[in-house]
Design a protein around this motif. Structure first.
Motif, short mmCIF file in Angstrom:
data_model
loop_
_atom_site.label_atom_id
_atom_site.label_comp_id
_atom_site.label_asym_id
_atom_site.label_seq_id
_atom_site.Cartn_x
_atom_site.Cartn_y
_atom_site.Cartn_z
N ALA A 74 37.42 42.26 -4.82
CA ALA A 74 38.33 42.03 -5.94
C ALA A 74 39.73 41.80 -5.37
CB ALA A 74 38.34 43.24 -6.88
N PHE A 75 40.36 40.69 -5.77
CA PHE A 75 41.67 40.36 -5.22
C PHE A 75 42.50 39.62 -6.27
CE2 PHE A 75 40.90 35.78 -4.06
CZ PHE A 75 39.53 35.74 -4.29
N MET A 76 43.79 39.50 -5.99
CA MET A 76 44.70 38.90 -6.97
C MET A 76 44.66 37.38 -6.88
SD MET A 76 45.75 41.70 -8.22
CE MET A 76 46.84 41.01 -9.46
N ASP A 77 44.64 36.73 -8.05
CA ASP A 77 44.77 35.26 -8.08
C ASP A 77 46.22 34.91 -7.71
OD1 ASP A 77 45.08 32.49 -9.04
OD2 ASP A 77 43.13 32.82 -9.99
N VAL A 78 46.38 34.03 -6.74
CA VAL A 78 47.72 33.72 -6.24
C VAL A 78 48.48 32.78 -7.19
CG1 VAL A 78 47.23 31.70 -4.78
CG2 VAL A 78 48.91 33.40 -4.02
N PHE A 79 47.77 32.18 -8.15
CA PHE A 79 48.41 31.36 -9.19
C PHE A 79 48.07 32.01 -10.55
CE2 PHE A 79 47.21 28.34 -5.77
CZ PHE A 79 48.48 27.88 -5.41
N PRO A 80 48.62 33.20 -10.80
CA PRO A 80 48.17 33.99 -11.97
C PRO A 80 48.51 33.33 -13.31
CG PRO A 80 50.08 35.02 -10.91
CD PRO A 80 49.67 33.88 -10.03
N MET A 104 52.82 29.69 -8.08
CA MET A 104 52.35 30.68 -7.10
C MET A 104 53.18 31.95 -7.22
SD MET A 104 52.06 30.34 -2.96
CE MET A 104 50.58 29.37 -2.84
N ALA A 105 52.52 33.09 -7.19
CA ALA A 105 53.23 34.38 -7.26
C ALA A 105 53.60 34.83 -5.85
CB ALA A 105 52.32 35.42 -7.91
N ASP A 106 54.66 35.65 -5.77
CA ASP A 106 55.01 36.13 -4.43
C ASP A 106 54.13 37.33 -4.05
OD1 ASP A 106 56.79 38.74 -4.58
OD2 ASP A 106 57.36 37.41 -6.24
N GLY A 137 48.67 40.22 -13.58
CA GLY A 137 47.46 41.00 -13.31
C GLY A 137 46.17 40.19 -13.29
N HIS A 138 46.26 38.88 -13.11
CA HIS A 138 45.07 38.00 -13.05
C HIS A 138 44.28 38.32 -11.77
CE1 HIS A 138 43.63 33.49 -13.37
NE2 HIS A 138 42.65 34.29 -12.97
N VAL A 139 43.04 38.77 -11.97
CA VAL A 139 42.19 39.24 -10.86
C VAL A 139 41.00 38.30 -10.69
CG1 VAL A 139 40.65 41.13 -10.16
CG2 VAL A 139 42.83 41.66 -11.27
#
Ligand code: 5GP
Length: 145
Positions: free
Chosen positions: A34-40, A127-129, A44-46
């Motif tokens: 389970a990891f974070m989507d880098v373009f949420p 893209m999220a930091d 909290g988009h997983v």
């Protein structure tokens, strides 16, 4: 890619699993990551993926892999709920180009929702930091059963 192409061992998620490109992990075991989507599309988009299967989509997935992925989704969604207190959430799983799929290693999205926060479009989110994602991942991980 159509529903019936070969698995590309160099797809982004395969490369994440091999540690060739970085990801912000929430939790993993021998079967699931389970990891974070880098373009949420929302805070909290997983993403959840199998670590062992080369299924590209739902049509190809083995029953035991799907069962593990589903249980991992339930467990992670409960942690997202405790950590971020969304008002709702969406489970998304896309199949084939025409179905909106862009990475061809089977995965499940958990997208938290709040009534007053519009969700960004799939494929249109910035893209999220990494630090922000790490903070969210740590909060979700701390709330796991
Ligand atoms: P799909 O379109 O296949 O259902 O979803 C693929 C997801 O992977 C998209 O939501 C996209 O934002 C995400 N994504 C694409 N490249 C990367 C990456 O390099 N790292 C992470 N963590 N997510 C990615």
């Amino acid at each position: 890619m159509t529903l019936k192409a070969a698995y590309d061992p160099d797809n982004i998620f395969a490369r994440i699993l091999r540690g060739e490109i970085p990801s912000v992990k929430i939790w993993e075991d021998e079967h699931v990551l389970a990891f974070m989507d880098v373009f949420p599309q929302s805070e909290g988009h997983v993403l959840l993926i199998s670590k062992t299967s080369t299924a590209r989509n739902l049509l190809e997935v083995e029953a035991d892999t799907l069962a593990r992925l589903t249980e991992a989704t339930r467990r992670t969604a409960r942690a997202v709920d405790r950590a971020l207190n969304p008002e709702g959430f969406q489970i998304m799983q896309l199949n084939g180009d025409a179905g909106g799929q862009t990475v061809f290693h089977l995965h499940v999205h958990i997208i938290p929702r709040w009534a007053d926060r519009p969700m960004k479009g799939h494929g249109h989110a910035p893209m999220a930091d990494t630090e922000t994602l790490r903070g969210l991942a740590d909060r979700i991980a701390a709330a796991l059963d």
